[in-house]
Every structure is written in C-alpha cells, then in structure tokens.
Design a protein around this motif. Structure first.
Motif, PDB file in Angstrom:
ATOM      1  N   UNK A 264     -50.078  30.130 -65.884  1.00  0.00           N
ATOM      2  CA  UNK A 264     -50.387  31.554 -65.685  1.00  0.00           C
ATOM      3  C   UNK A 264     -49.536  32.117 -64.551  1.00  0.00           C
ATOM      4  N   UNK A 265     -49.420  31.362 -63.455  1.00  0.00           N
ATOM      5  CA  UNK A 265     -48.624  31.819 -62.316  1.00  0.00           C
ATOM      6  C   UNK A 265     -47.141  31.857 -62.658  1.00  0.00           C
ATOM      7  N   UNK A 266     -46.610  30.784 -63.235  1.00  0.00           N
ATOM      8  CA  UNK A 266     -45.170  30.741 -63.490  1.00  0.00           C
ATOM      9  C   UNK A 266     -44.744  31.795 -64.511  1.00  0.00           C
ATOM     10  N   UNK A 267     -45.582  32.031 -65.516  1.00  0.00           N
ATOM     11  CA  UNK A 267     -45.267  33.067 -66.495  1.00  0.00           C
ATOM     12  C   UNK A 267     -45.195  34.432 -65.825  1.00  0.00           C
ATOM     13  N   UNK A 268     -46.134  34.693 -64.932  1.00  0.00           N
ATOM     14  CA  UNK A 268     -46.145  35.975 -64.223  1.00  0.00           C
ATOM     15  C   UNK A 268     -44.947  36.095 -63.293  1.00  0.00           C
ATOM     16  N   UNK A 269     -44.613  35.020 -62.576  1.00  0.00           N
ATOM     17  CA  UNK A 269     -43.443  35.053 -61.696  1.00  0.00           C
ATOM     18  C   UNK A 269     -42.162  35.292 -62.491  1.00  0.00           C
ATOM     19  N   UNK A 270     -42.044  34.662 -63.660  1.00  0.00           N
ATOM     20  CA  UNK A 270     -40.868  34.870 -64.507  1.00  0.00           C
ATOM     21  C   UNK A 270     -40.729  36.349 -64.874  1.00  0.00           C
ATOM     22  N   UNK A 271     -41.836  36.967 -65.234  1.00  0.00           N
ATOM     23  CA  UNK A 271     -41.797  38.374 -65.632  1.00  0.00           C
ATOM     24  C   UNK A 271     -41.463  39.290 -64.454  1.00  0.00           C
ATOM     25  N   UNK A 272     -41.758  38.840 -63.241  1.00  0.00           N
ATOM     26  CA  UNK A 272     -41.460  39.628 -62.046  1.00  0.00           C
ATOM     27  C   UNK A 272     -40.067  39.344 -61.491  1.00  0.00           C
ATOM     28  N   UNK A 273     -39.358  38.379 -62.070  1.00  0.00           N
ATOM     29  CA  UNK A 273     -38.025  38.046 -61.594  1.00  0.00           C
ATOM     30  C   UNK A 273     -38.006  37.174 -60.352  1.00  0.00           C
ATOM     31  N   UNK A 274     -39.082  36.440 -60.113  1.00  0.00           N
ATOM     32  CA  UNK A 274     -39.168  35.536 -58.964  1.00  0.00           C
ATOM     33  C   UNK A 274     -38.741  34.140 -59.401  1.00  0.00           C
TER      34      UNK A 274
ATOM     35  N   UNK B 260     -38.519  30.154 -59.042  1.00  0.00           N
ATOM     36  CA  UNK B 260     -39.409  29.124 -58.526  1.00  0.00           C
ATOM     37  C   UNK B 260     -38.966  27.779 -59.074  1.00  0.00           C
ATOM     38  N   UNK B 261     -39.531  26.730 -58.483  1.00  0.00           N
ATOM     39  CA  UNK B 261     -39.318  25.389 -59.007  1.00  0.00           C
ATOM     40  C   UNK B 261     -40.489  24.515 -58.591  1.00  0.00           C
ATOM     41  N   UNK B 262     -40.666  23.425 -59.311  1.00  0.00           N
ATOM     42  CA  UNK B 262     -41.729  22.488 -58.968  1.00  0.00           C
ATOM     43  C   UNK B 262     -41.217  21.509 -57.920  1.00  0.00           C
ATOM     44  N   UNK B 263     -41.887  21.484 -56.756  1.00  0.00           N
ATOM     45  CA  UNK B 263     -41.598  20.463 -55.762  1.00  0.00           C
ATOM     46  C   UNK B 263     -42.224  19.141 -56.194  1.00  0.00           C
ATOM     47  N   UNK B 264     -43.408  19.238 -56.793  1.00  0.00           N
ATOM     48  CA  UNK B 264     -44.095  18.099 -57.414  1.00  0.00           C
ATOM     49  C   UNK B 264     -44.805  18.629 -58.652  1.00  0.00           C
ATOM     50  N   UNK B 265     -45.448  17.747 -59.368  1.00  0.00           N
ATOM     51  CA  UNK B 265     -46.136  18.152 -60.591  1.00  0.00           C
ATOM     52  C   UNK B 265     -47.136  19.274 -60.352  1.00  0.00           C
ATOM     53  N   UNK B 266     -47.860  19.182 -59.248  1.00  0.00           N
ATOM     54  CA  UNK B 266     -48.921  20.149 -58.964  1.00  0.00           C
ATOM     55  C   UNK B 266     -48.565  21.096 -57.822  1.00  0.00           C
ATOM     56  N   UNK B 267     -47.290  21.172 -57.480  1.00  0.00           N
ATOM     57  CA  UNK B 267     -46.872  21.974 -56.328  1.00  0.00           C
ATOM     58  C   UNK B 267     -45.648  22.806 -56.688  1.00  0.00           C
ATOM     59  N   UNK B 268     -45.789  24.128 -56.560  1.00  0.00           N
ATOM     60  CA  UNK B 268     -44.727  25.064 -56.899  1.00  0.00           C
ATOM     61  C   UNK B 268     -44.143  25.659 -55.621  1.00  0.00           C
TER      62      UNK B 268
END
Length: 251
Positions: free
Chosen positions: A212-222, A224-232
């Motif tokens: 939900x977060x990554x999809x929203x960030x993509x739409x906002x042009x932010x 991101x990357x995963x530092x770990x499986x559960x950490x963005x």
C-alpha cells in the motif's frame, strides 16, 4: 426538556452532516441544547455511521481519514468492549506529544463530539476513541496480527487515498516510520571523508501494508528501496525533499 427520541433524532441529523442551524430550523431545538447533547455523546450510540446509515459512501474529512488510516495500519488496532462497542486505539510514543495531538484531532474530525482519551503504557500512550462503528470505517480489522492476515483497501478507501495520498503516507511514517540522519564515511582520492544525509525509514512486517505504501509512493514520484525485507528507505535527495514538504518528522 426533550425526550430521548427527540434528542436521538436531532443527533442523527447532525451525524449525517447537517449544520446546527439547519437542524435547529427544522426541529425547533436550540443550537445550545444540541451542542450540549453532542458534548455528552454516549460512545455506544449506534448513529452517524456513513457506511451503514444511508449517508455518504466514505467518511469525511478525507484528509483526516487518510491520515488516521495510515496511523491505524501502522500502530493501530480495534478492541472489543461491552455492548458491541469498539475502541480504535493508536499507539503513540511519549517522545512525540505532537503526534498524540494530531491523532486525537483526526479522531475528533471523523467523529465530531466524541470523547478521546489517552491510556498510558510503557513508553507510549494509547490514544483511544470508543464507537460501535469503527469496524465499518476500518474493515481491515480481524483476528490476529495484521501481518498474519490479508490487508486490502476497499474501493471507497482507495478513492480517499487517491484524493489524499500524502495524508496516508504521513500517517504511515508517523506510526511505523521515522526521519533520520544517516552518517557514513567514504574514501575519496585517498582521503577519508565523512558524509551526513537525511532519509526516511518505514518498518512493517505486513507485505500488504508495505505494498500500500510503495504503490502510493510510486504514484507520488517518490523513489524508494528496500533496505531489508520489512524495511523501506527513501534516501534520494529529491524524494527526501518531497517527503520533508508533505510528511516531515515526528514531533
């Protein structure tokens, strides 16, 4: 004096979005009386739910709901009480009193006149509001931990997120995220240099909430990357600047 039926009928109109002036003109009840009734709302009173009372399809204001949804997905839960009442509880760290204030304000905006209280826990307070209809507004509620069950937004929730995406991101970061200063050293032309740069982090065990977060960030042009499986992580300068503009650190 007004009987209980008259009071509930007036409060239903107010809960449906009507103004004090319009309800007063229709019913002949003074605005002062209705304000007093609103300040003494019984948390078990089953009226005013926009999802099941024939009102609008989604709670308003949208920005407050999107922010509260982010807080709920990150550090919130619904707990059952007597008479079918549910407590919407958001864990807010004692280090950020401003976060507690914003959480409380969002709860009051979604359910005007409701009582919100803060129950102390070790290192935090549970900001809590009681209502029978919180599960209607947060249908992701269910048994067990969020990361152990499917978390999918309903269509009306997705519409709100599309209209107020930054409010959702802000709620998620303010719950399970943070803004930090990253410090590192690099060797440049044989010289050891120290660098500092800000970045945002978000940690959550639920792959669905992460999506939900990554999809929203993509739409906002932010970016991101995963530092770990559960950490963005959001560390690119332009993306951090966007986050600073619309999200900001906890306070």
């Amino acid at each position: 004096m007004y009987d209980t039926t008259t009071r509930l009928a007036a409060l239903r109109l107010l809960d449906g979005g009507r103004s004090l002036n319009s309800v007063s003109k229709e019913t002949g009840i003074s605005r002062a009386a209705m304000r007093a009734w609103q300040s003494r709302i019984d948390p078990a009173r089953p009226v005013g739910c926009v999802r099941c009372a024939g009102g609008p399809a989604a709670p308003e204001p949208a920005r407050d709901y999107a922010y509260l949804l982010g807080l709920y997905l990150g550090d919130g839960c619904l707990s059952g009480y007597a008479r079918g009442v549910y407590g919407l509880r958001i864990a807010c760290g004692d280090a950020w009193p401003g976060l507690m204030d914003e959480c409380e304000a969002a709860m009051r905006a979604i359910r005007p006149g409701s009582k919100v209280f803060r129950a102390p826990r070790q290192g935090c307070h549970m900001v809590t509001s009681l209502w029978k209809h919180w599960p209607c507004l947060f249908p992701q509620h269910g048994p067990g931990h969020k990361h152990e069950r499917s978390i999918v937004l309903e269509s009306w929730q997705r519409d709100i997120v599309r209209s107020e995406p930054w409010a959702l991101v802000r709620g998620l970061i303010h719950s399970d995220g943070c803004r930090v200063t990253n410090r590192t050293t690099r060797t440049v032309a044989g010289e050891r240099r120290r660098y500092e740069y800000p970045r945002y982090l978000f940690t959550n065990e639920s792959a669905d909430i992460m999506r939900i977060l990554t999809t929203t960030l993509d739409e906002l042009g932010v970016e991101w990357k995963f530092a770990r499986r559960n950490n963005l992580s959001v560390a690119r300068r332009d993306s951090v600047a966007l986050m600073d503009r619309y999200v900001g650190p906890k306070y």
